[in-house]
Design a protein around this motif. Structure first.
Motif, PDB file in Angstrom:
ATOM      1  N   GLY A 101     -34.285   0.286  34.474  1.00 46.15           N
ATOM      2  CA  GLY A 101     -35.525   1.086  35.334  1.00 46.15           C
ATOM      3  C   GLY A 101     -36.759   0.860  34.415  1.00 46.15           C
ATOM      4  N   ARG A 102     -36.791   0.835  33.034  1.00 50.73           N
ATOM      5  CA  ARG A 102     -38.003   1.015  32.415  1.00 50.73           C
ATOM      6  C   ARG A 102     -38.750  -0.477  32.183  1.00 50.73           C
ATOM      7  N   ILE A 103     -37.953  -1.599  32.708  1.00 48.32           N
ATOM      8  CA  ILE A 103     -38.652  -3.064  32.567  1.00 48.32           C
ATOM      9  C   ILE A 103     -39.150  -3.212  34.107  1.00 48.32           C
TER      10      ILE A 103
ATOM     11  N   PRO B 164     -34.382  -8.459  25.541  1.00 48.70           N
ATOM     12  CA  PRO B 164     -33.723  -9.351  26.051  1.00 48.70           C
ATOM     13  C   PRO B 164     -33.451  -9.193  27.652  1.00 48.70           C
ATOM     14  N   ALA B 165     -33.288  -8.186  27.902  1.00 56.03           N
ATOM     15  CA  ALA B 165     -33.059  -7.683  29.250  1.00 56.03           C
ATOM     16  C   ALA B 165     -34.605  -8.098  30.139  1.00 56.03           C
TER      17      ALA B 165
ATOM     18  N   ALA C 209     -35.125 -11.127  32.838  1.00 56.71           N
ATOM     19  CA  ALA C 209     -35.588 -10.684  34.164  1.00 56.71           C
ATOM     20  C   ALA C 209     -37.131 -11.404  34.409  1.00 56.71           C
ATOM     21  N   LEU C 210     -37.883 -11.757  33.428  1.00 57.52           N
ATOM     22  CA  LEU C 210     -39.227 -12.519  33.789  1.00 57.52           C
ATOM     23  C   LEU C 210     -38.785 -13.874  33.917  1.00 57.52           C
ATOM     24  N   ALA C 211     -37.882 -14.533  33.073  1.00 57.56           N
ATOM     25  CA  ALA C 211     -37.442 -15.814  33.470  1.00 57.56           C
ATOM     26  C   ALA C 211     -37.171 -16.186  34.886  1.00 57.56           C
ATOM     27  N   GLU C 212     -36.398 -15.230  35.581  1.00 60.71           N
ATOM     28  CA  GLU C 212     -36.244 -15.291  37.194  1.00 60.71           C
ATOM     29  C   GLU C 212     -37.629 -15.515  37.830  1.00 60.71           C
TER      30      GLU C 212
END
Length: 387
Positions: free
Chosen positions: A209-211, A253-254, A258-261
C-alpha cells in the motif's frame, strides 16, 4: 581555494556512457540542488540560464526540484513547470545549456506537507494529517508549519494528472526527460514512510500500500512521455524532513521491483554506499541504469570534491555518479576533477533563500594555460532574503 586529490585520467568517471537516447560525455552527473533563484511566480529567469549553462560540461544535469502544481510548492522562489510562463522560462534555460553542449533532465518535486499557505496560497496536501515538525521558510520569513489536508482519492487522481502534465511540459520546455522525486521527505517519500502515512485504505498500511503512490506517479509520467525519458530518485534510510520509514529493508526491495516493471530509464540512489547490503540488493534487483549519489563530509567536498567516492561507487556497481556541492562552486567541476586542479571554496551563506548572482554565477573557472587567473567576482555581505 583548496587542493583536490586528482582522479586518474583513465578513470571510468570520464568515460562516455549511454542513458536511454542520450550519449553522455562522462559518467559524472550534476545532482539536483535547490537554489531559490526563480521569480516569485516560479518562472526561471536569465540568471538561472547562466548558472546551468556554466555547468553544461557535466555528463548530465538534473535540474533542481521543480513543482508540478501550485499546491506542491515547498519554499519561496522555487521554480514550477505548470504554467505557460514557467515553461517558457525553462525553455530559455535548456536553450542555453544545449548551446553550451549540455544535456538536462528536470526533477519533479511535490513537497506534500513540506509547504505553507503563505508560500503557495494552498493548504498543503499529504498522505495523512501529520504536521511538519519544524518551522518552514516563507516569503515573510520562517513560519510554524500547518496541519496538511489528508489526500482524498480525488486528490490522488488529480496529483497523478499534475505529474503527467508537468512531464509533458518539461519535454515541451526542452528537457530530455524528468526525474520523479520520491526522496528526502517530500510527498512521495511521505507515502513510503510509516510515521507520515497512517492511511488504512489501499494507499497505506502494508508495504504494497505504501509503495503504491510512487509507482502510480512513475507510471503516469512514463505513460505521458515514455519510460526512456523518466528517472526516479529514492533515499532509503535518509530520514530528513521528519520522515521515519520504519521498515527500510523491506520497503525498498519491493519498491525497486515494482518500479522495474514500469521501466524508467534510471534509478537515482541518495547516500549510496557500495559496502551496504541494501545497496547491493538494490543493484542486483535494478535492471536499468543506476545513478549513485554518495554522502560526503564537508572535508571531502573541500579536499577532493568526492572524486574518490565516485570511483568507489562505479567499482561497486553504479553506472553513473551524481555529485552536488562540487558543481555549486565549480562551474568546470568535471575538468577540475580530471586534472586535479584546485577547487573553489563554497560560500554556503549564498546557497538558499537569497537572490542575485553572488555565490551563484560568480565562481571562477580555470584560466587557459598562460592566461591570468579568472576573477572570483564580488564577495560582498549576505544578500537580503528572497521574496
Amino acid at each position: 581555494m583548496t587542493q583536490t586529490q586528482q582522479v586518474p585520467t583513465a578513470s571510468r568517471l570520464f568515460e562516455s556512457a549511454r542513458l536511454g537516447g542520450l550519449e553522455l560525455p562522462s559518467r559524472l552527473v550534476m545532482a539536483p540542488l535547490t537554489r531559490n533563484r526563480a521569480g516569485a511566480d516560479g518562472v526561471p529567469g536569465t540568471l538561472m540560464a547562466t548558472y546551468y549553462a556554466q555547468r553544461a560540461s557535466a555528463g548530465l544535469i538534473i535540474a533542481e526540484g521543480t513543482t508540478p502544481s501550485a499546491v506542491g510548492q515547498t519554499y519561496p522562489n522555487i521554480p514550477g513547470v505548470h504554467s505557460a510562463a514557467q515553461i517558457a522560462g525553462w525553455r530559455r534555460v535548456t536553450d542555453a545549456v544545449h548551446a553550451a553542449g549540455g544535456r538536462m533532465f528536470l526533477q519533479l518535486q511535490h513537497g506534500g506537507r513540506v509547504g505553507h499557505p503563505d508560500t503557495s496560497g494552498h493548504v498543503p496536501l499529504a498522505p495523512s494529517v501529520v504536521r511538519f515538525p519544524e518551522p518552514l521558510q516563507t516569503p515573510g520569513g520562517p513560519q510554524e508549519a500547518v496541519d496538511p489536508r489528508e489526500m482524498t482519492p480525488e486528490d490522488i487522481g488529480a496529483t497523478l494528472a499534475d505529474f503527467a502534465a508537468a512531464a509533458r511540459n518539461a519535454v515541451e520546455a526542452g528537457f530530455a526527460g524528468v526525474e520523479v522525486h520520491s526522496a528526502n521527505g517530500h510527498l512521495l517519500h511521505q507515502f513510503l514512510a510509516r510515521n507520515t502515512n497512517r492511511r488504512t485504505d489501499g494507499w497505506g498500511g502494508s508495504v504494497a500500500g505504501r509503495i503504491r503512490f510512487t509507482v502510480a506517479v512513475v507510471r503516469a509520467v512514463a505513460e505521458a512521455i515514455g519510460p526512456e525519458r523518466v528517472g526516479v530518485r529514492i533515499s532509503p534510510g535518509v530520514e530528513v524532513n521528519g520522515v521515519e520509514e520504519g521498515d527500510t529493508e523491506e520497503i525498498y526491495p519491493a519498491l525497486v521491483e515494482a518500479l522495474a516493471e514500469v521501466g524508467p530509464v534510471y534509478l537515482h540512489l541518495v547516500h549510496a554506499d557500495p559496502e551496504q547490503p541494501l545497496f547491493r540488493k538494490i543493484r542486483a534487483a535494478w535492471p536499468g541504469t543506476l545513478i549513485a549519489n554518495p554522502r560526503l563530509t564537508h572535508e571531502e567536498v573541500a579536499s577532493d570534491g568526492g572524486g574518490p567516492r565516485a570511483e568507489a561507487l562505479l567499482a561497486g556497481g553504479a553506472d553513473l555518479v551524481a555529485l552536488g556541492r562540487g558543481f555549486l562552486a565549480n562551474p568546470d567541476f568535471v575538468e577540475r576533477l580530471r586534472t586535479g586542479a584546485p577547487l573553489n571554496e563554497l560560500r554556503p551563506e549564498f546557497m538558499m533563500y537569497v537572490s542575485g548572482p553572488e555565490g551563484y554565477t560568480d565562481y571562477p573557472v580555470l584560466a587557459p594555460r598562460g592566461a591570468a587567473p579568472a576573477s572570483a567576482g564580488p564577495r560582498g555581505g549576505r544578500l537580503p532574503a528572497a521574496v
